[in-house]
Write a protein that holds these residues in place. Structure first.
Motif, short mmCIF file in Angstrom:
data_model
loop_
_atom_site.label_atom_id
_atom_site.label_comp_id
_atom_site.label_asym_id
_atom_site.label_seq_id
_atom_site.Cartn_x
_atom_site.Cartn_y
_atom_site.Cartn_z
N MET A 81 0.85 -1.18 0.00
CA MET A 81 0.00 0.00 0.00
C MET A 81 0.89 1.23 0.00
SD MET A 81 -2.86 1.16 2.79
CE MET A 81 -4.26 0.40 2.06
N ASN A 82 0.50 2.22 -0.75
CA ASN A 82 1.23 3.46 -0.82
C ASN A 82 1.19 4.15 0.54
OD1 ASN A 82 2.08 6.08 -1.26
ND2 ASN A 82 1.11 6.22 -3.27
N GLU A 83 2.39 4.52 1.06
CA GLU A 83 2.44 5.15 2.39
C GLU A 83 1.63 6.42 2.47
OE1 GLU A 83 6.08 5.68 4.44
OE2 GLU A 83 6.82 3.69 3.90
N ALA A 84 1.53 7.16 1.35
CA ALA A 84 0.77 8.40 1.36
C ALA A 84 -0.71 8.15 1.62
CB ALA A 84 0.96 9.13 0.03
N ARG A 85 -1.20 6.97 1.24
CA ARG A 85 -2.60 6.65 1.44
C ARG A 85 -2.83 5.72 2.62
NH1 ARG A 85 -4.36 4.60 -4.16
NH2 ARG A 85 -2.40 5.19 -5.05
N ASN A 86 -1.80 5.31 3.30
CA ASN A 86 -1.92 4.38 4.40
C ASN A 86 -2.08 5.16 5.71
OD1 ASN A 86 -1.49 2.56 6.50
ND2 ASN A 86 -0.02 1.35 5.36
N PRO A 87 -3.28 5.17 6.29
CA PRO A 87 -3.50 5.96 7.51
C PRO A 87 -2.64 5.48 8.67
CG PRO A 87 -5.45 4.67 6.96
CD PRO A 87 -4.48 4.50 5.83
N TYR A 88 -2.33 4.19 8.72
CA TYR A 88 -1.47 3.68 9.80
C TYR A 88 -0.09 4.32 9.71
CZ TYR A 88 1.81 0.81 12.26
OH TYR A 88 2.83 0.40 13.06
N GLU A 89 0.48 4.36 8.50
CA GLU A 89 1.82 4.94 8.35
C GLU A 89 1.82 6.41 8.72
OE1 GLU A 89 4.81 3.67 7.82
OE2 GLU A 89 3.89 1.71 7.90
N GLN A 90 0.78 7.14 8.32
CA GLN A 90 0.71 8.55 8.66
C GLN A 90 0.59 8.73 10.18
OE1 GLN A 90 1.12 11.19 6.53
NE2 GLN A 90 1.23 12.35 8.44
N ALA A 91 -0.26 7.92 10.82
CA ALA A 91 -0.43 8.02 12.27
C ALA A 91 0.87 7.65 12.99
CB ALA A 91 -1.56 7.11 12.73
N ARG A 92 1.59 6.66 12.47
CA ARG A 92 2.85 6.26 13.08
C ARG A 92 3.86 7.41 13.04
NH1 ARG A 92 7.58 4.86 11.46
NH2 ARG A 92 7.03 4.72 9.27
N ARG A 93 3.92 8.08 11.91
CA ARG A 93 4.85 9.22 11.80
C ARG A 93 4.44 10.35 12.73
NH1 ARG A 93 4.77 7.71 6.41
NH2 ARG A 93 3.23 9.25 5.84
N ASP A 94 3.13 10.56 12.86
CA ASP A 94 2.63 11.67 13.67
C ASP A 94 2.75 11.42 15.17
OD1 ASP A 94 2.02 12.90 11.31
OD2 ASP A 94 -0.14 12.53 11.44
N SER A 95 2.67 10.16 15.60
CA SER A 95 2.60 9.90 17.04
C SER A 95 3.79 9.11 17.58
CB SER A 95 1.31 9.16 17.37
OG SER A 95 1.36 7.88 16.77
N GLY A 96 4.83 8.95 16.82
CA GLY A 96 5.97 8.19 17.31
C GLY A 96 5.61 6.71 17.42
N GLY A 97 5.95 6.09 18.54
CA GLY A 97 5.71 4.67 18.73
C GLY A 97 4.33 4.32 19.22
N GLU A 98 3.52 5.32 19.57
CA GLU A 98 2.19 5.04 20.12
C GLU A 98 1.30 4.30 19.13
OE1 GLU A 98 -1.47 7.71 21.75
OE2 GLU A 98 0.56 8.38 22.24
N ALA A 99 1.30 4.73 17.87
CA ALA A 99 0.48 4.08 16.86
C ALA A 99 0.96 2.65 16.61
CB ALA A 99 0.47 4.87 15.57
N THR A 100 2.27 2.46 16.62
CA THR A 100 2.82 1.13 16.43
C THR A 100 2.38 0.20 17.55
OG1 THR A 100 4.74 2.01 15.27
CG2 THR A 100 4.96 -0.20 16.19
#
Length: 181
Positions: A1-20
């Protein structure tokens, strides 16, 4: 999946390790929920609804039920294969992340199913086995796998995920277990 369209990847970048951590928790929850549901249903897997109601009442099974030998909480081959699938996907992800080598997941998945097949034909782990799912003695139990699963893995058939969908389908066995294979 394209990272630009992957909400998980965007949330991971925005929240550090919390989304992971949240994602991993959800995955573990799904696996645990599936295994618990499988363990609840395993003793009655091949039983008709009429027989279930006759044995357990009009609401059916509402709690842990022993199998024919009195064991409670056993999982079926479905959970066993799910665990080996996850092991393969974790290995594929680590390989891609650590070595930059992607695309090996079809082979790693087939190898994982071959390890699962080993648990269906041996009584216990080999002495040399010290890690991974093959080292788990409780997985060395044949829990009613379908012949389609057993023969499909034994034949080492693995579809090529890169083949266009217009290609001829794999050999067909008209059973629900063929889909699992």
């Amino acid at each position: 999946m394209n990272e630009a369209r992957n909400p998980y990847e965007q949330a991971r970048r925005d929240s550090g390790g919390e989304a992971t951590a949240m994602y991993r928790s959800r995955v573990r929850g799904c696996l645990l929920g599936g295994a618990v549901g499988d363990a609840l249903g395993y003793p009655i897997e091949f039983t008709s609804l009429d027989r279930i109601r006759a044995t357990h009442g009009p609401r059916g099974v509402t709690g842990c039920t022993p199998d024919d030998l009195g064991a409670v909480g056993l999982v079926s081959d479905d959970t066993q294969m799910t665990l080996f699938t996850v092991e393969a996907l974790i290995t594929a992800h680590a390989r891609e992340r650590e070595k930059g080598i992607g695309g090996a997941w079809p082979l790693l998945l087939r190898e994982a199913y071959e390890r699962w097949l080993e648990t269906q034909s041996r009584p216990a782990p080999a002495d040399r086995t010290t890690s991974g799912l093959l080292a788990e003695p409780w997985l060395y139990a044949r829990r009613a796998p379908g012949n389609a699963c057993l023969s499909g893995v034994a034949q080492k058939y693995a579809p090529d995920p890169w083949t266009p969908s217009t290609a001829a389908p794999a050999p067909s066995i008209p059973t629900p277990r063929a889909a699992a294979r």
